[in-house]
Design an enzyme around this catalytic site. Sequence first.
Site, mmCIF file in Angstrom:
data_model
loop_
_atom_site.group_PDB
_atom_site.id
_atom_site.type_symbol
_atom_site.label_atom_id
_atom_site.label_comp_id
_atom_site.label_asym_id
_atom_site.label_seq_id
_atom_site.Cartn_x
_atom_site.Cartn_y
_atom_site.Cartn_z
ATOM 1 N N GLY A 84 38.015 48.723 31.142
ATOM 2 C CA GLY A 84 39.282 49.030 31.820
ATOM 3 C C GLY A 84 39.209 48.957 33.336
ATOM 4 N N GLY A 87 37.681 46.653 36.770
ATOM 5 C CA GLY A 87 36.937 45.562 37.406
ATOM 6 C C GLY A 87 36.874 45.779 38.898
ATOM 7 C CG PHE A 127 33.009 40.428 32.147
ATOM 8 C CD1 PHE A 127 32.895 39.151 31.620
ATOM 9 C CD2 PHE A 127 34.261 41.007 32.220
ATOM 10 C CE1 PHE A 127 34.016 38.472 31.168
ATOM 11 C CE2 PHE A 127 35.393 40.338 31.762
ATOM 12 C CZ PHE A 127 35.265 39.068 31.235
ATOM 13 C CB ALA A 139 35.548 56.448 46.307
ATOM 14 C CD GLU A 169 27.580 41.053 43.183
ATOM 15 O OE1 GLU A 169 27.100 42.206 43.207
ATOM 16 O OE2 GLU A 169 28.336 40.649 42.291
ATOM 17 N NE ARG A 212 33.035 3.495 33.885
ATOM 18 C CZ ARG A 212 34.233 3.170 33.402
ATOM 19 N NH1 ARG A 212 35.282 3.829 33.795
ATOM 20 N NH2 ARG A 212 34.384 2.203 32.554
HETATM 21 C C1 FAD Z 1 30.327 35.384 34.492
HETATM 22 C C2 FAD Z 1 30.553 36.802 34.942
HETATM 23 C C3 FAD Z 1 29.458 37.601 35.233
HETATM 24 C C4 FAD Z 1 29.664 38.928 35.626
HETATM 25 N N1 FAD Z 1 28.561 39.715 35.875
HETATM 26 C C5 FAD Z 1 28.752 41.016 36.161
HETATM 27 C C6 FAD Z 1 27.638 41.896 36.309
HETATM 28 O O1 FAD Z 1 26.472 41.467 36.229
HETATM 29 N N2 FAD Z 1 27.883 43.203 36.536
HETATM 30 C C7 FAD Z 1 29.141 43.701 36.636
HETATM 31 O O2 FAD Z 1 29.274 44.901 36.833
HETATM 32 N N3 FAD Z 1 30.220 42.908 36.520
HETATM 33 C C8 FAD Z 1 30.057 41.583 36.276
HETATM 34 N N4 FAD Z 1 31.152 40.766 36.128
HETATM 35 C C9 FAD Z 1 32.486 41.329 36.242
HETATM 36 C C10 FAD Z 1 33.133 41.030 37.581
HETATM 37 O O3 FAD Z 1 32.495 41.760 38.598
HETATM 38 C C11 FAD Z 1 34.607 41.389 37.412
HETATM 39 O O4 FAD Z 1 35.168 40.370 36.630
HETATM 40 C C12 FAD Z 1 35.294 41.542 38.724
HETATM 41 O O5 FAD Z 1 34.902 42.726 39.338
HETATM 42 C C13 FAD Z 1 36.837 41.525 38.583
HETATM 43 O O6 FAD Z 1 37.224 42.462 37.647
HETATM 44 P P1 FAD Z 1 38.254 42.083 36.471
HETATM 45 O O7 FAD Z 1 37.731 40.844 35.784
HETATM 46 O O8 FAD Z 1 38.498 43.297 35.652
HETATM 47 O O9 FAD Z 1 39.558 41.649 37.212
HETATM 48 P P2 FAD Z 1 40.694 42.611 37.821
HETATM 49 O O10 FAD Z 1 40.073 43.676 38.637
HETATM 50 O O11 FAD Z 1 41.600 43.019 36.701
HETATM 51 O O12 FAD Z 1 41.425 41.592 38.756
HETATM 52 C C14 FAD Z 1 42.276 40.548 38.226
HETATM 53 C C15 FAD Z 1 42.893 39.799 39.379
HETATM 54 O O13 FAD Z 1 43.706 40.699 40.178
HETATM 55 C C16 FAD Z 1 43.276 40.682 41.541
HETATM 56 N N5 FAD Z 1 43.348 42.036 42.094
HETATM 57 C C17 FAD Z 1 42.750 43.138 41.617
HETATM 58 N N6 FAD Z 1 43.038 44.207 42.380
HETATM 59 C C18 FAD Z 1 43.846 43.764 43.369
HETATM 60 C C19 FAD Z 1 44.484 44.393 44.477
HETATM 61 N N7 FAD Z 1 44.359 45.691 44.726
HETATM 62 N N8 FAD Z 1 45.237 43.608 45.298
HETATM 63 C C20 FAD Z 1 45.370 42.286 45.065
HETATM 64 N N9 FAD Z 1 44.789 41.638 44.031
HETATM 65 C C21 FAD Z 1 44.037 42.357 43.185
HETATM 66 C C22 FAD Z 1 41.815 40.184 41.489
HETATM 67 O O14 FAD Z 1 41.452 39.538 42.709
HETATM 68 C C23 FAD Z 1 41.869 39.186 40.339
HETATM 69 O O15 FAD Z 1 42.332 37.936 40.754
HETATM 70 C C24 FAD Z 1 30.975 39.434 35.770
HETATM 71 C C25 FAD Z 1 32.073 38.608 35.496
HETATM 72 C C26 FAD Z 1 31.864 37.306 35.084
HETATM 73 C C27 FAD Z 1 33.069 36.460 34.803
#
Ligand code: FAD
Length: 279
Positions: free
Chosen positions: A131, A133, A158, A180, A244, A270
Amino acid sequence: MEIKRTVYRDDHEMLRETARRFFERECLPRQAQWDRDGLVDRETWLKAGRDGLLCVTVPEEYGGGGGDFGHAAVLAEEYHRSGISGPSFSVHSDITAPYIVRLGTEEQKRQWLPPICRGEKILAIAMTEPGTGSDLKSIRTSAVRDGDDFIINGSKTFISNGLNADMIVVVCKTDPKAGAKGVSLIMVEADREGFRRGRKLEKVGQRAADTAELFFDNVRVPATNLIGNENGGFIHLMEELPQERLIIAVYCAARLERQLELTLQYVKDRRAFNQTVWD
Ligand SMILES: Cc1cc2nc3c(=O)[nH]c(=O)nc-3n(C[C@H](O)[C@H](O)[C@H](O)COP(=O)(O)OP(=O)(O)OC[C@H]3O[C@@H](n4cnc5c(N)ncnc54)[C@H](O)[C@@H]3O)c2cc1C
């Protein structure tokens, strides 16, 4: 197409040669198998450790290469230039190990870092949850004090190196009411009771990268596994995440250069391109 950058010194370029040979010799021939397995074999991690290609910025006294960000960047460039995909060496070396180097106690560094640098113990960092990211302060995985231990409950998703990881830096809530200011970083060893790995997540690309779900069900860890300050985890993350992001930008630039190089080869000839790339 090779651009000679002036930011790199001779010692960086020497590492580049070692890295290029390693990725060509040890990784490219294994790529198809890794893609089929959805996982990189541990032997490759051990070889990378033996060739000094893991933890290049960790101080030598803890078994690392004693280098700087330039060494990490050179490795990232060669990795992505080679076209391989899967071994998350950089998550281990450039993204997770620095939390131990910069925030760990002397005892944590002496105990944890040498096997990490040798590739015997693989690292992951677990921030993201089903829930949560981007909005990291809203994580729900909890770590509750019980005497000299923390009891951890929750789930992560992820997580890169999720299936291979032996040691996971887990971002937990140690004070759920403090937002936080209630976040802490705790090392969880994968052999602790109550720790479980979920499925490997299917992705559009990076098929060999073991991105997975992790579950923590009353996992008891000693309070000495706390990394940095209790309830100071959010600040620690904000201090480390820029590196990172920077190393990920290096990967992306190197990948783009490779795509451009391949495209130019293709449009110029090609037939020769098909032989080089597919044979
Ligand atoms: C291949 C892969 C490897 C990963 N490896 C790791 C790992 O090793 N450890 C780990 O902890 N995580 C990992 N992740 C998770 C990654 O860090 C998250 O995907 C990332 O933090 C974004 O979270 P979310 O996918 O939930 O997107 P969300 O947070 O739901 O965001 C979705 C979209 O909304 C935008 N958004 C969000 N909040 C705002 C805001 N306040 N204002 C404007 N725009 C906003 C974001 O930019 C994004 O475009 C990995 C992801 C992938 C795809």
